[in-house]
Design a protein around this motif. Structure first.
Motif, PDB file in Angstrom:
ATOM      1  N   ALA A 128       0.769  -1.307  -0.099  1.00 53.15           N
ATOM      2  CA  ALA A 128       0.046  -0.072   0.056  1.00 53.15           C
ATOM      3  C   ALA A 128       0.674   1.219  -0.002  1.00 53.15           C
ATOM      4  O   ALA A 128       0.481   2.112  -0.873  1.00 53.15           O
ATOM      5  CB  ALA A 128      -0.885  -0.038   1.073  1.00 53.15           C
ATOM      6  N   PHE A 129       2.138   1.202   0.821  1.00 54.36           N
ATOM      7  CA  PHE A 129       2.987   2.260   0.838  1.00 54.36           C
ATOM      8  C   PHE A 129       3.552   2.558  -0.372  1.00 54.36           C
ATOM      9  O   PHE A 129       4.013   3.491  -0.842  1.00 54.36           O
ATOM     10  CB  PHE A 129       3.664   2.357   2.027  1.00 54.36           C
ATOM     11  CG  PHE A 129       2.868   2.676   3.390  1.00 54.36           C
ATOM     12  CD1 PHE A 129       2.845   4.193   3.739  1.00 54.36           C
ATOM     13  CD2 PHE A 129       2.389   1.743   4.130  1.00 54.36           C
ATOM     14  CE1 PHE A 129       2.062   4.529   4.665  1.00 54.36           C
ATOM     15  CE2 PHE A 129       1.705   2.239   5.348  1.00 54.36           C
ATOM     16  CZ  PHE A 129       1.566   3.590   5.513  1.00 54.36           C
ATOM     17  N   ALA A 130       3.798   1.451  -1.095  1.00 57.43           N
ATOM     18  CA  ALA A 130       4.639   1.104  -2.192  1.00 57.43           C
ATOM     19  C   ALA A 130       3.921   1.991  -3.317  1.00 57.43           C
ATOM     20  O   ALA A 130       4.375   2.605  -4.462  1.00 57.43           O
ATOM     21  CB  ALA A 130       5.029  -0.073  -2.715  1.00 57.43           C
ATOM     22  N   GLY A 131       2.667   1.697  -3.104  1.00 59.75           N
ATOM     23  CA  GLY A 131       1.480   2.593  -4.230  1.00 59.75           C
ATOM     24  C   GLY A 131       1.640   3.818  -4.319  1.00 59.75           C
ATOM     25  O   GLY A 131       1.150   4.848  -5.245  1.00 59.75           O
ATOM     26  N   LEU A 132       2.212   4.523  -3.218  1.00 57.71           N
ATOM     27  CA  LEU A 132       2.519   5.923  -3.202  1.00 57.71           C
ATOM     28  C   LEU A 132       3.430   6.384  -4.098  1.00 57.71           C
ATOM     29  O   LEU A 132       3.767   7.314  -4.747  1.00 57.71           O
ATOM     30  CB  LEU A 132       2.795   6.516  -1.730  1.00 57.71           C
ATOM     31  CG  LEU A 132       1.621   6.394  -0.822  1.00 57.71           C
ATOM     32  CD1 LEU A 132       2.248   6.664   0.706  1.00 57.71           C
ATOM     33  CD2 LEU A 132       0.484   7.154  -1.074  1.00 57.71           C
ATOM     34  N   ILE A 133       4.593   5.641  -4.338  1.00 57.06           N
ATOM     35  CA  ILE A 133       5.713   5.807  -5.309  1.00 57.06           C
ATOM     36  C   ILE A 133       5.695   5.285  -6.596  1.00 57.06           C
ATOM     37  O   ILE A 133       5.894   5.734  -7.511  1.00 57.06           O
ATOM     38  CB  ILE A 133       7.038   4.968  -4.595  1.00 57.06           C
ATOM     39  CG1 ILE A 133       7.349   5.645  -3.230  1.00 57.06           C
ATOM     40  CG2 ILE A 133       8.219   5.117  -5.482  1.00 57.06           C
ATOM     41  CD1 ILE A 133       8.264   4.827  -2.462  1.00 57.06           C
ATOM     42  N   TYR A 134       4.733   3.908  -6.520  1.00 59.47           N
ATOM     43  CA  TYR A 134       4.300   3.554  -7.865  1.00 59.47           C
ATOM     44  C   TYR A 134       2.838   3.435  -8.090  1.00 59.47           C
ATOM     45  O   TYR A 134       2.141   2.657  -7.717  1.00 59.47           O
ATOM     46  CB  TYR A 134       4.914   2.195  -8.123  1.00 59.47           C
ATOM     47  CG  TYR A 134       6.437   2.061  -8.346  1.00 59.47           C
ATOM     48  CD1 TYR A 134       7.056   2.422  -9.695  1.00 59.47           C
ATOM     49  CD2 TYR A 134       7.260   1.829  -7.460  1.00 59.47           C
ATOM     50  CE1 TYR A 134       8.027   2.540  -9.847  1.00 59.47           C
ATOM     51  CE2 TYR A 134       8.804   1.885  -7.631  1.00 59.47           C
ATOM     52  CZ  TYR A 134       8.989   2.102  -9.032  1.00 59.47           C
ATOM     53  OH  TYR A 134      10.467   2.382  -9.105  1.00 59.47           O
ATOM     54  N   PRO A 135       2.282   4.749  -8.542  1.00 57.21           N
ATOM     55  CA  PRO A 135       0.816   4.904  -8.458  1.00 57.21           C
ATOM     56  C   PRO A 135      -0.059   3.681  -9.357  1.00 57.21           C
ATOM     57  O   PRO A 135      -1.168   3.720  -9.128  1.00 57.21           O
ATOM     58  CB  PRO A 135       0.646   6.275  -9.099  1.00 57.21           C
ATOM     59  CG  PRO A 135       1.961   6.996  -9.147  1.00 57.21           C
ATOM     60  CD  PRO A 135       3.148   5.875  -9.065  1.00 57.21           C
TER      61      PRO A 135
END
Length: 160
Positions: free
Chosen positions: A16-23
């Motif tokens: 979920a937090f990686a989704g902030l970097i890779y939308p």
């Protein structure tokens, strides 16, 4: 088995937090996946109506922040709908074309080119819109980090 279960739950939250970097990653859905995994592995009894309502409101806030922050950043600098679309496309493509720097360069280039080509604005005006897009994205990302931390923290408070 507890180690495996918690590893999967934590991995969901990290994605979920990686989704902030890779939308392109559906970060908000990975948060929900972590909640569902806990319920499946242990029990859904910890999830009160209040918990579900709070998490639902926060989840909706994540989606709203994405839209509003980009819109605000572009519009504040005089951008058009084309710039909003360009920024969004740049945000999705940028990190894959230019690793690491693409998260910033993508929205900027997308909004800049959209305003320059479709919006027929001057290079300086297009540059301003590109900067607005990046500022909107960065502001939205900070807000989304805080919301996601609250969601995970509240989850841990409820289940531990």
């Amino acid at each position: 088995m507890d180690y495996l279960y918690w590893t999967l739950i934590i991995l969901s939250f990290l994605l979920a937090f990686a989704g902030l970097i890779y939308p392109i990653l559906p970060g908000a859905l990975f948060l929900v996946l972590g909640f569902v995994l806990y319920g499946l592995f242990y029990s859904f009894h910890s999830y009160t109506i209040f918990f579900i309502v709070v998490q639902s409101v926060l989840l909706a806030s994540l989606f709203a922040v994405d839209y509003v922050s980009n819109l605000y950043g572009v519009k504040r600098r005089g951008g058009s709908k084309a710039a909003i679309w360009g920024s969004t496309i740049g945000l999705l493509v940028g990190p894959f074309v230019i690793p690491v720097a693409g998260i910033i360069a993508g929205p900027f280039i997308g909004a800049f080119l959209a305003e320059l080509v479709i919006g027929r604005k001057s290079p300086m005006d297009s540059f301003r819109v590109g900067v607005g897009s990046v500022l909107g994205f960065l502001g939205g990302t900070v807000v989304k980090i805080v919301i996601q931390l609250i969601m995970v923290g509240y989850f841990l408070y409820v289940v531990l």
